[in-house]
Design a protein around this motif. Sequence first.
Motif, PDB file in Angstrom:
ATOM      1  N   ASN A  67       0.718  -1.159   0.080  1.00 49.39           N
ATOM      2  CA  ASN A  67      -0.176  -0.112   0.077  1.00 49.39           C
ATOM      3  C   ASN A  67       0.780   1.301   0.170  1.00 49.39           C
ATOM      4  O   ASN A  67       0.488   2.350  -0.339  1.00 49.39           O
ATOM      5  CB  ASN A  67      -1.135   0.119   1.301  1.00 49.39           C
ATOM      6  N   ALA A  68       2.190   1.246   0.347  1.00 50.51           N
ATOM      7  CA  ALA A  68       3.130   2.274  -0.031  1.00 50.51           C
ATOM      8  C   ALA A  68       3.154   2.822  -1.401  1.00 50.51           C
ATOM      9  O   ALA A  68       3.507   3.607  -1.659  1.00 50.51           O
ATOM     10  CB  ALA A  68       4.385   2.066   0.629  1.00 50.51           C
ATOM     11  N   VAL A  69       3.157   1.531  -2.209  1.00 46.48           N
ATOM     12  CA  VAL A  69       3.182   1.986  -3.683  1.00 46.48           C
ATOM     13  C   VAL A  69       1.771   2.078  -4.270  1.00 46.48           C
ATOM     14  O   VAL A  69       1.602   2.853  -5.214  1.00 46.48           O
ATOM     15  CB  VAL A  69       3.865   0.844  -4.014  1.00 46.48           C
ATOM     16  N   TRP A  70       1.091   1.059  -4.066  1.00 46.83           N
ATOM     17  CA  TRP A  70      -0.281   1.165  -4.630  1.00 46.83           C
ATOM     18  C   TRP A  70      -1.564   1.376  -3.747  1.00 46.83           C
ATOM     19  O   TRP A  70      -1.594   0.651  -2.521  1.00 46.83           O
ATOM     20  CB  TRP A  70      -0.613  -0.383  -4.962  1.00 46.83           C
ATOM     21  N   PRO A  71      -2.308   2.188  -4.118  1.00 42.75           N
ATOM     22  CA  PRO A  71      -3.577   2.599  -3.375  1.00 42.75           C
ATOM     23  C   PRO A  71      -4.631   1.169  -3.389  1.00 42.75           C
ATOM     24  O   PRO A  71      -4.642   0.431  -4.191  1.00 42.75           O
ATOM     25  CB  PRO A  71      -4.118   3.614  -4.150  1.00 42.75           C
ATOM     26  N   GLU A  72      -5.029   1.088  -2.138  1.00 43.75           N
ATOM     27  CA  GLU A  72      -5.767  -0.102  -1.938  1.00 43.75           C
ATOM     28  C   GLU A  72      -7.174  -0.324  -2.722  1.00 43.75           C
ATOM     29  O   GLU A  72      -7.249  -1.424  -3.192  1.00 43.75           O
ATOM     30  CB  GLU A  72      -6.832   0.083  -0.316  1.00 43.75           C
ATOM     31  N   GLU A  73      -7.510   0.893  -3.294  1.00 39.75           N
ATOM     32  CA  GLU A  73      -8.546   0.642  -4.357  1.00 39.75           C
ATOM     33  C   GLU A  73      -8.369  -0.121  -5.594  1.00 39.75           C
ATOM     34  O   GLU A  73      -9.074  -0.211  -6.387  1.00 39.75           O
ATOM     35  CB  GLU A  73      -9.430   1.916  -4.564  1.00 39.75           C
ATOM     36  N   SER A  74      -6.753   0.017  -6.045  1.00 40.11           N
ATOM     37  CA  SER A  74      -6.514  -0.744  -7.062  1.00 40.11           C
ATOM     38  C   SER A  74      -6.216  -2.095  -6.890  1.00 40.11           C
ATOM     39  O   SER A  74      -5.576  -2.671  -7.937  1.00 40.11           O
ATOM     40  CB  SER A  74      -5.211   0.065  -7.714  1.00 40.11           C
ATOM     41  N   LEU A  75      -5.992  -2.874  -5.728  1.00 41.88           N
ATOM     42  CA  LEU A  75      -5.693  -4.065  -5.669  1.00 41.88           C
ATOM     43  C   LEU A  75      -7.038  -4.928  -5.286  1.00 41.88           C
ATOM     44  O   LEU A  75      -7.786  -4.784  -4.788  1.00 41.88           O
ATOM     45  CB  LEU A  75      -4.755  -4.000  -4.227  1.00 41.88           C
ATOM     46  N   TYR A  76      -6.560  -6.072  -5.790  1.00 46.00           N
ATOM     47  CA  TYR A  76      -7.887  -7.287  -5.605  1.00 46.00           C
ATOM     48  C   TYR A  76      -6.906  -8.438  -4.914  1.00 46.00           C
ATOM     49  O   TYR A  76      -5.718  -8.599  -5.700  1.00 46.00           O
ATOM     50  CB  TYR A  76      -8.399  -7.758  -6.918  1.00 46.00           C
ATOM     51  N   ARG A  77      -7.432  -9.230  -4.021  1.00 43.89           N
ATOM     52  CA  ARG A  77      -6.544 -10.390  -3.580  1.00 43.89           C
ATOM     53  C   ARG A  77      -7.414 -11.599  -3.621  1.00 43.89           C
ATOM     54  O   ARG A  77      -8.956 -11.351  -3.617  1.00 43.89           O
ATOM     55  CB  ARG A  77      -6.587 -10.507  -2.007  1.00 43.89           C
ATOM     56  N   ILE A  78      -7.014 -12.546  -4.292  1.00 47.61           N
ATOM     57  CA  ILE A  78      -7.842 -13.713  -4.783  1.00 47.61           C
ATOM     58  C   ILE A  78      -7.352 -15.071  -4.327  1.00 47.61           C
ATOM     59  O   ILE A  78      -5.936 -15.170  -4.221  1.00 47.61           O
ATOM     60  CB  ILE A  78      -7.960 -13.831  -6.431  1.00 47.61           C
ATOM     61  N   ASP A  79      -8.128 -15.941  -3.801  1.00 48.78           N
ATOM     62  CA  ASP A  79      -7.496 -17.209  -3.312  1.00 48.78           C
ATOM     63  C   ASP A  79      -7.134 -17.945  -4.666  1.00 48.78           C
ATOM     64  O   ASP A  79      -7.417 -17.857  -5.598  1.00 48.78           O
ATOM     65  CB  ASP A  79      -8.801 -18.031  -2.917  1.00 48.78           C
ATOM     66  N   HIS A  80      -6.024 -18.884  -4.156  1.00 52.20           N
ATOM     67  CA  HIS A  80      -5.348 -19.536  -5.128  1.00 52.20           C
ATOM     68  C   HIS A  80      -6.027 -20.351  -6.013  1.00 52.20           C
ATOM     69  O   HIS A  80      -6.119 -20.478  -7.045  1.00 52.20           O
ATOM     70  CB  HIS A  80      -4.274 -20.286  -4.528  1.00 52.20           C
ATOM     71  N   TYR A  81      -6.991 -21.238  -5.212  1.00 47.70           N
ATOM     72  CA  TYR A  81      -7.855 -22.260  -5.967  1.00 47.70           C
ATOM     73  C   TYR A  81      -8.789 -21.493  -6.845  1.00 47.70           C
ATOM     74  O   TYR A  81      -9.137 -21.868  -7.951  1.00 47.70           O
ATOM     75  CB  TYR A  81      -8.371 -23.051  -4.990  1.00 47.70           C
ATOM     76  N   LEU A  82      -9.385 -20.409  -6.575  1.00 41.39           N
ATOM     77  CA  LEU A  82     -10.322 -19.570  -7.396  1.00 41.39           C
ATOM     78  C   LEU A  82      -9.544 -19.085  -8.472  1.00 41.39           C
ATOM     79  O   LEU A  82     -10.179 -19.052  -9.753  1.00 41.39           O
ATOM     80  CB  LEU A  82     -11.003 -18.537  -6.656  1.00 41.39           C
ATOM     81  N   GLY A  83      -8.278 -18.532  -8.338  1.00 43.84           N
ATOM     82  CA  GLY A  83      -7.460 -17.947  -9.567  1.00 43.84           C
ATOM     83  C   GLY A  83      -7.246 -19.174 -10.323  1.00 43.84           C
ATOM     84  O   GLY A  83      -7.274 -19.031 -11.705  1.00 43.84           O
ATOM     85  N   LYS A  84      -6.964 -20.057  -9.979  1.00 46.19           N
ATOM     86  CA  LYS A  84      -6.824 -21.408 -10.897  1.00 46.19           C
ATOM     87  C   LYS A  84      -7.543 -21.796 -11.598  1.00 46.19           C
ATOM     88  O   LYS A  84      -7.671 -21.875 -12.905  1.00 46.19           O
ATOM     89  CB  LYS A  84      -6.059 -22.606  -9.954  1.00 46.19           C
ATOM     90  N   GLU A  85      -8.809 -22.073 -11.242  1.00 45.29           N
ATOM     91  CA  GLU A  85     -10.237 -22.320 -12.106  1.00 45.29           C
ATOM     92  C   GLU A  85     -10.270 -21.124 -12.998  1.00 45.29           C
ATOM     93  O   GLU A  85     -10.851 -21.398 -14.094  1.00 45.29           O
ATOM     94  CB  GLU A  85     -11.157 -22.482 -11.121  1.00 45.29           C
ATOM     95  N   LEU A  86     -10.228 -19.810 -12.430  1.00 45.95           N
ATOM     96  CA  LEU A  86     -10.780 -18.511 -13.402  1.00 45.95           C
ATOM     97  C   LEU A  86      -9.704 -18.503 -14.546  1.00 45.95           C
ATOM     98  O   LEU A  86     -10.306 -18.682 -15.821  1.00 45.95           O
ATOM     99  CB  LEU A  86     -10.432 -17.541 -12.648  1.00 45.95           C
ATOM    100  N   VAL A  87      -8.353 -18.975 -14.570  1.00 46.14           N
ATOM    101  CA  VAL A  87      -7.412 -18.942 -15.563  1.00 46.14           C
ATOM    102  C   VAL A  87      -7.790 -20.226 -16.382  1.00 46.14           C
ATOM    103  O   VAL A  87      -7.323 -20.158 -17.733  1.00 46.14           O
ATOM    104  CB  VAL A  87      -6.031 -18.966 -14.910  1.00 46.14           C
ATOM    105  N   GLN A  88      -8.186 -21.323 -15.767  1.00 46.00           N
ATOM    106  CA  GLN A  88      -7.905 -22.633 -16.571  1.00 46.00           C
ATOM    107  C   GLN A  88      -9.353 -22.488 -17.568  1.00 46.00           C
ATOM    108  O   GLN A  88      -9.477 -23.169 -18.551  1.00 46.00           O
ATOM    109  CB  GLN A  88      -8.223 -23.800 -15.822  1.00 46.00           C
ATOM    110  N   ASN A  89     -10.414 -21.774 -16.900  1.00 47.03           N
ATOM    111  CA  ASN A  89     -11.704 -21.801 -17.884  1.00 47.03           C
ATOM    112  C   ASN A  89     -11.712 -20.655 -18.617  1.00 47.03           C
ATOM    113  O   ASN A  89     -12.209 -20.047 -19.563  1.00 47.03           O
ATOM    114  CB  ASN A  89     -12.772 -21.760 -16.925  1.00 47.03           C
TER     115      ASN A  89
END
Length: 89
Positions: A67-89
Amino acid sequence: NVVPLVGRLLYLALPPAVYPQVSAALHRHVSTLSSNCRVPESWVRMVLEKPFGKDLCSSEALAKEINAVWPEESLYRIDHYLGKELVQN
């Protein structure tokens, strides 16, 4: 004369220890691109794939560094397993 919006989505799936260095380097690079861009209303979002730290303390310290570099409103945190499924589909 309509100028299209320009956006950049950065997806990071890295070990938590390197997030601060990589996010700072990406911020410098994207800032350079934005200053050369003729579209003033461009946007940047960064997705950080979890795990995000080892525990609450390390997670908060990591968030503070990023957050010292990026404002919070520009960040998204995603769970590894959800991210994996999102990328594969």
